[in-house]
Design a protein around this motif. Structure first.
Motif, mmCIF file in Angstrom:
data_model
loop_
_atom_site.group_PDB
_atom_site.id
_atom_site.type_symbol
_atom_site.label_atom_id
_atom_site.label_comp_id
_atom_site.label_asym_id
_atom_site.label_seq_id
_atom_site.Cartn_x
_atom_site.Cartn_y
_atom_site.Cartn_z
ATOM 1 N N ALA A 287 -20.167 -9.559 1.711
ATOM 2 C CA ALA A 287 -20.679 -10.590 3.039
ATOM 3 C C ALA A 287 -22.412 -11.062 2.649
ATOM 4 N N GLN A 288 -23.069 -10.157 2.234
ATOM 5 C CA GLN A 288 -24.324 -11.205 1.497
ATOM 6 C C GLN A 288 -24.008 -12.475 0.684
ATOM 7 N N ARG A 289 -23.167 -12.371 0.250
ATOM 8 C CA ARG A 289 -22.855 -13.572 -0.325
ATOM 9 C C ARG A 289 -22.671 -14.801 0.472
ATOM 10 N N ALA A 290 -21.709 -14.468 2.218
ATOM 11 C CA ALA A 290 -21.182 -15.578 2.395
ATOM 12 C C ALA A 290 -22.208 -15.945 3.253
ATOM 13 N N VAL A 291 -23.211 -15.150 4.027
ATOM 14 C CA VAL A 291 -24.484 -14.840 4.794
ATOM 15 C C VAL A 291 -24.767 -16.086 3.815
#
Length: 133
Positions: A109-113
């Protein structure tokens, strides 16, 4: 020695023997009465698989290693019919796997953000190039 004293002495000698027998019976009953943790094993196996599928190996390597180590040890304890120890290890492996899964999900999720923010920045820069100054 009076008859009363002799009777008390006999009961004192027999009582520890009876207590020891009762205690050993309870210990044996406790070991024999513990069923194999089949349900816990199914839950743990599923949790480990889910963590691997979520990317736990990549994003939560330590937790995955702990989960696998405890899972392997639990399986060995199960083969040796140490069911209580097998259950405890399987529970620990399950929770380590769940932590690995959540950690992997959070990292993704952090990578997607970060990717979304980078995309927004690129769009801003591109829109600025087309504007007259």
């Amino acid at each position: 020695m009076s008859e009363n004293t002799a009777g008390t002495l006999k009961s004192r000698i027999r009582l520890p023997g009876i207590a020891a027998l009762a205690l050993s019976g309870l210990v044996l009953a406790g070991c024999a009465g513990s069923p194999p943790p089949k349900e816990q094993f199914a839950v743990t196996e599923s949790a480990v698989r889910n963590a691997e599928s979520a990317g736990g190996t990549e994003f939560a390597a330590v937790e995955m290693r702990n989960a696998r180590d405890k899972w392997n040890q639990a399986q060995l304890e199960m083969q040796q019919e140490n069911y209580d120890k097998a259950r405890k290890l399987a529970e620990q492996a399950e929770w380590d796997a769940r932590v690995a899964e959540r950690k992997a999900q959070a990292a993704k999720a952090q990578r997607a953000v970060q990717d979304a923010n980078q995309g927004i920045q690129e769009l801003r820069e591109e829109s600025m190039r087309g504007m007259p100054q």
